[in-house]
Design a protein around this motif. Structure first.
Motif, mmCIF file in Angstrom:
data_model
loop_
_atom_site.group_PDB
_atom_site.id
_atom_site.type_symbol
_atom_site.label_atom_id
_atom_site.label_comp_id
_atom_site.label_asym_id
_atom_site.label_seq_id
_atom_site.Cartn_x
_atom_site.Cartn_y
_atom_site.Cartn_z
ATOM 1 N N CYS A 289 -3.011 16.813 0.200
ATOM 2 C CA CYS A 289 -4.200 16.074 0.255
ATOM 3 C C CYS A 289 -4.156 14.899 0.470
ATOM 4 N N ARG A 290 -3.026 14.159 -0.104
ATOM 5 C CA ARG A 290 -2.938 12.574 -0.259
ATOM 6 C C ARG A 290 -3.999 12.041 -1.320
ATOM 7 N N SER A 291 -4.609 12.746 -1.769
ATOM 8 C CA SER A 291 -5.665 11.771 -2.587
ATOM 9 C C SER A 291 -6.000 12.391 -4.074
ATOM 10 N N GLY A 292 -4.881 12.989 -4.381
ATOM 11 C CA GLY A 292 -4.862 13.369 -5.817
ATOM 12 C C GLY A 292 -5.594 14.393 -6.263
ATOM 13 N N MET A 293 -6.238 15.257 -5.372
ATOM 14 C CA MET A 293 -6.954 16.454 -5.580
ATOM 15 C C MET A 293 -6.266 17.723 -5.448
ATOM 16 N N GLY B 200 -2.995 18.742 -5.991
ATOM 17 C CA GLY B 200 -1.917 18.919 -7.144
ATOM 18 C C GLY B 200 -0.457 19.507 -6.402
ATOM 19 N N SER B 201 -0.275 19.060 -5.171
ATOM 20 C CA SER B 201 0.813 19.517 -4.599
ATOM 21 C C SER B 201 2.349 18.719 -5.031
ATOM 22 N N LYS C 206 -5.149 13.372 -14.128
ATOM 23 C CA LYS C 206 -6.503 13.329 -14.000
ATOM 24 C C LYS C 206 -7.225 12.947 -15.261
ATOM 25 N N ASN D 35 7.468 10.480 2.971
ATOM 26 C CA ASN D 35 7.153 11.075 4.215
ATOM 27 C C ASN D 35 7.973 10.411 5.466
ATOM 28 N N ARG E 248 1.642 4.030 -6.214
ATOM 29 C CA ARG E 248 2.222 3.045 -5.314
ATOM 30 C C ARG E 248 3.646 2.613 -5.641
ATOM 31 N N CYS F 29 1.276 10.712 -4.412
ATOM 32 C CA CYS F 29 0.510 10.481 -3.482
ATOM 33 C C CYS F 29 -0.346 9.386 -4.062
ATOM 34 N N ASN F 30 -0.821 9.295 -5.436
ATOM 35 C CA ASN F 30 -1.388 8.324 -5.719
ATOM 36 C C ASN F 30 -0.730 7.117 -6.697
ATOM 37 N N ARG G 26 3.464 18.639 -0.137
ATOM 38 C CA ARG G 26 2.263 17.535 -0.168
ATOM 39 C C ARG G 26 1.323 18.237 0.538
ATOM 40 N N GLN H 34 0.721 -1.075 0.120
ATOM 41 C CA GLN H 34 -0.117 -0.056 -0.103
ATOM 42 C C GLN H 34 0.941 1.252 -0.063
ATOM 43 N N ILE I 156 10.925 9.137 5.073
ATOM 44 C CA ILE I 156 12.379 9.646 4.847
ATOM 45 C C ILE I 156 12.443 10.790 5.903
#
Lengths: 249, 578, 137
Positions: free
Chosen positions: A54-58, A60-61, A214, A38, A77, A74-75, A52, A30, A40
């Motif tokens: 939102c972690r969920s791909g929304m 754009g950072s 996206k 993070n 793996r 973030c999205n 970084r 996962q 590291i």
């Protein structure tokens, strides 16, 4: 499973060239690239700088060059990279401030040139919303998915060599408003993008479409803008230009 | 020192809507936003479900399917929206606030549409709406499954249209106040490492929710409750911060929320033996209240009925639902499952478990957004809007779509109040002379602190502690115990040493500053949860199964740093709403 | 040093905006591409496919034969082929230069240079073709 993560270490204020550093990180199926970065920063080396949120791909950072492609950390793996060595670099073509942190100012400045807000001479209805057909909504749905992560502009070879080019993100923003049935400043935006720093710099390389996390059809949008400009110049502006958006899986 | 008329801390939907309203009503006003992100990266973008408003664009037909309302909108009304909201809030919401919220809702949503928000559409070309958990009518307006993103980008465009100044990547360290008046803030420029004073006639806190303090959460890594810390450290109270909504359908490994609508559509929750989890806990099965479902999942896992290798989750089963329906209405489920777990929900079970989804408490304000002190008096020049504010609309539970709605409605209303204030505003006051020095001293001390601990390790333990103490089910014993552990963690924070002593984009420093603040107001959550001796809405105490008197908790930081909780009676519910 | 902070709007004013140009060049680039296809096909047909039966290596006489038969029409085809190739190639070169440099002076100088090269070859080619056509038997 252990993977080696290779990142450039660089500080624009003190360094001329980056030095590369490797970290070994234990990952599960996962673990995303962002999770690895993070870990590291919090467990191995606090000096590693990256963005970084939102972690969920929304948001754009966390757009980065990961094993040769621009993606969101973030999205993505680590296992999906199919490699025990992961190379993470800042987005190419952007000025680097530090490590994986790039300077967004030129990127957002170009976006602002596109009049990224609704300009219309349709009066505001006294009550209720402006009507828009489902068909007209579908025309902007794909372009409106953009999260401004910069993966497209940074994948564009023209952008690498020519920093004045607006780039696919800004042009897609222009397209989103040009195609909006509620917007009436089509001509103004076509004049903005129809320049030597605009759509005419695009050579349909399609990197921007293939690297968009996206599924935004950037190159197709730019081509549609070109056709629209051409038809407008030839006095055939009323002809509709379509971008065929395939269903996303 | 940088001076502005109005300074807004945070650039999410509430902050941007507030800035915009000030500029619309008072075009000469000098408004600026200071944010630790960029405006288009604000946590508002993850809000997927939608924004609730009684527009009446669609209705249920006899079979329960959604159809365009064809102009007849009498079946829904702001009053009904308010009634649903109050019912869901379980006696803790302020009826006047809820009424205001629901009455202003249609106008607020129409305004967003007029600004160009790309809302999905009905066959009639109106803003599309769908059913929402707890809403008696389909009134959650949406833009595909990225409503927050669509509104954020639209408001960002409006900032550009109005030329509103944004300071991106500045971390606000402290509130400056003198002569009983907020005078602005002191902030750290993350990019250069410089600490600068910002003076303003009005300061607005719009820093969003604080879910990042929990280990498993839907919230972003930036949702660290910085606004709460600013108020709390300035001696102002926090209200109801212990009220945190847990969502049963959190994706395993990331905690992202899968829309609860999927339960209405017939999804099943299975335990490790592939039996329906809720069979033993609720006769309505998956249609039980979300808090009941969350608690049932926790119980099942605790009882050893969990699924997977570590028996630490349950399964969400959607395989029997039509694939096209899932693709159309739950793209985020398919996307999350593929991106983060590498599975296909159309053919495989999805591991889920409860996750912190929304935070309901915050900085107490009146309906004009003015921050209230411990004596319930407004603090001059200080406002709070959006998820970091607690103005009485949330109560003890939150309806889907009401969070975005209150950000927009109260962002707008607070903006109007500030614009009116500015007309009669005094000149800039006296910026406290020592504010900049104190903030600088904090940063420098942290940079040069010697010790044997890593900030990351302390943070991990904080998140674990908060999750253990303040999950969906709360016990006195655990709460008391973890209040103590939090105290120890505060001591450990003084033993951390940063690797990064630099000034340019020192992300470790910013994370440590966030951590030191979370350690402060994190105690307020546990103290508030201890003081709330009842079960109400999202708050379940194992020893107190029933609700007691409806009251708000107000937590203030004492001089020794420990929290003190007092209670304020919640406004009475009008009899007709019960 | 404090970072200079401006609104995105005012930073947007610093973005360099190039003159509104390129539409017609883009249209002509497309048109000349189609032209190349057409005129090259005609050229190949008459100089090669129409003479497939002729034994031996390609000779000047063979190349000249279409001129003898069709004179001006064929010369016009050859000149249009030349024009399309020149425009398409040189404009492509100009695009490459514009991708690589943002210096307005250099861009203008290169555009003028390419234009002169194009005009030179077009005139020279036209003169050759006229000679061939007018001396055709």
């Amino acid at each position: 499973m252990n993977v080696r993560i290779r990142v450039p270490r660089f500080n624009a204020e003190t360094d001329a060239t980056p030095k590369f550093q490797e970290y070994t990180v234990t990952v599960t199926p996962q673990t995303t690239v962002l999770d690895a970065l993070n870990s590291i920063r919090s467990e191995q080396d606090g000096t590693l700088a990256f963005r970084r949120s939102c972690r969920s791909g929304m948001c754009g950072s966390c757009g980065m060059l990961i094993n040769g492609r621009n993606r969101l950390a973030c999205n993505t793996r680590v296992v999906d990279l199919n490699n025990h060595e992961v190379s993470v670099n800042p987005l190419p073509g952007f000025p680097v401030i530090r490590d994986l942190v790039v300077d967004w100012d030129p990127f957002f400045a170009k976006d602002a040139v596109m009049l990224p807000y609704l300009v219309t001479d349709q009066p505001v209805p006294a009550e209720g919303e402006r009507l828009q057909s489902r068909y007209d909504y579908e025309r902007i749905d794909n372009a409106a998915r953009c999260i401004q992560c910069g993966c497209c502009s940074s994948a564009c070879p023209v952008q690498w060599s020519n920093g004045d080019y607006y780039g696919p993100a800004a042009l897609t923003r222009a397209y989103r408003f040009v195609e909006d049935s509620r917007d009436t400043a089509v001509r103004a935006r076509l004049d903005i993008v129809g320049t030597e720093t605009g759509v005419w710099r695009c050579h349909t390389i399609f990197n921007c479409t293939s690297d968009c996390p996206k599924g935004v059809l950037n190159t197709e949008n730019i081509q549609a803008l070109k056709r629209k400009i051409m038809l407008t110049r030839l006095g055939l502006g009323s002809i509709a230009v379509k971008v065929h958006a395939p269903e996303l899986a | 020192m940088i001076q502005h008329d109005v300074l807004i801390v945070g650039s999410g939907i509430a902050g941007m809507r507030c800035a915009l309203e000030i500029k619309r009503q008072q075009p000469t006003a000098d408004v600026a936003l200071v944010t630790k992100l960029y405006p288009t990266r604000a946590p508002s973008v993850i809000e997927r479900e939608g924004i609730a408003a009684a527009l009446g664009n669609v209705r249920f037909d006899e079979t329960g399917a959604l159809v365009p309302s064809r102009g007849d909108r009498t079946f829904d009304s702001p009053a009904q929206h308010a009634a649903d909201t109050l019912k869901y809030a379980e006696g803790l919401a302020d009826p006047a606030a809820v009424q205001l919220l629901c009455e202003q809702a249609p106008k607020a949503v129409y305004e967003l549409e007029h600004m160009g928000t790309p809302f999905s559409r009905t066959a009639e070309g109106r803003i599309a709406q769908r059913a929402g958990w707890g809403h008696t009518q389909p009134r959650v307006a949406y833009a595909a499954d990225r409503t927050g993103h669509a509104i954020t980008h639209t408001l960002y465009g409006e900032l550009i249209r109005f030329g509103i100044k944004v300071y991106p990547e500045w971390y606000v360290l402290s509130l400056a106040h003198s002569a009983n008046r907020a005078q602005g803030v002191v902030a750290l420029d993350i990019r250069s490492g410089e600490t600068v004073a910002f003076q303003a006639k009005a300061t607005v806190l719009a820093t969003g929710s604080y879910g990042r303090i929990f280990g498993r959460t839907n919230d972003t890594q930036s949702s660290t409750g910085d606004g709460l810390a600013l108020a709390y450290r300035a001696g102002l109270p926090l209200q109801d911060v212990e009220l945190v909504q847990f969502h049963p359908l959190g994706l395993y490994s990331t905690g992202f929320v899968i829309s609860e609508r999927i339960l209405l559509d017939g999804a099943h929750l299975l335990n490790g033996k592939r039996e329906r989890v809720l069979k033993r806990y609720a006769k309505e099965l998956e249609l039980a209240p979300l808090a009941v479902i969350s608690a049932a999942i926790e119980h099942a896992i605790a009882a050893g009925d969990g699924a997977g290798e570590h028996k630490d989750h349950v399964w969400l089963d959607v395989r029997h639902l039509p694939a096209n329906h899932l693709r159309e209405h739950y793209p985020h489920l398919l996307e999350y499952a593929a991106d983060y777990l590498g599975i296909n929900p159309l053919e495989q079970l999805v591991p889920v478990l409860p996750t912190a989804a929304a935070t309901l408490g915050g900085i107490p304000t009146n309906l004009d957004g003015a921050v209230l002190d411990a004596q319930q008096q407004p603090v001059a020049g200080l406002y709070a809007v959006g998820a970091c504010a607690s103005n009485g609309v949330n109560g003890a539970n939150l309806l889907p779509g009401n969070a975005l709605l209150s950000a927009v409605v109260f962002g707008r209303r607070t903006g109007a109040a500030i614009a009116a204030q500015l007309k009669a505003a005094p000149a800039h006051g006296d910026f406290p002379a020592d504010a900049l020095q104190q903030a600088l001293a904090e940063v420098e001390a942290l940079l040069h602190q010697q010790g044997d601990m890593r900030a990351g390790a302390v943070r991990e333990r904080l998140l674990a502690t908060m999750s253990a103490a303040c999950g969906p089910l709360r016990q006195s014993e655990l709460l008391t115990q973890h209040l103590g552990s939090l105290h120890e963690l505060r001591a450990e924070f003084n033993r951390i040493a940063l690797d990064d002593k630099g000034h340019v984009y020192n992300a470790e420093l910013v994370e440590a500053l966030e951590l030191s603040r979370m350690l402060d107001w994190g105690e307020a959550i546990i103290a508030g949860a201890l003081a709330r001796e009842e079960s109400r809405g999202v708050h379940s105490r194992s020893e107190y199964a029933a609700p007691s008197t409806a009251q708000h908790t107000l937590t203030t930081r004492q001089t020794d740093g420990t929290p003190q909780v007092s209670h304020v009676a919640a406004p009475d519910m009008p009899a007709v709403q019960a | 040093m404090q970072r200079e902070v401006t609104s995105v709007t005012s930073r947007a004013q610093q973005v360099r905006v190039a003159p509104r140009a390129g539409t017609w060049l883009w249209i002509w680039q497309r048109l000349t591409a189609y032209g190349l296809l057409l005129f090259l096909a005609v050229h190949l047909y008459f100089t090669y496919f129409a003479q497939l039966g002729t034994p031996g290596a390609l000779t000047f006489a063979q190349v000249q034969r279409p001129f003898n038969v069709y004179t001006l029409a064929y010369a016009l085809n050859e000149w249009l082929l030349l024009f399309c190739a020149l425009f398409h190639g040189l404009n492509g070169l100009r695009n490459i230069i514009f991708d690589w440099t943002t210096h307005q002076g250099l861009r203008r100088a290169m555009t003028v240079l390419l234009l002169l090269v194009g005009l030179g070859f077009a005139v020279y080619g036209g003169w050759v073709l006229w000679t061939l056509a007018s001396t055709a038997a």
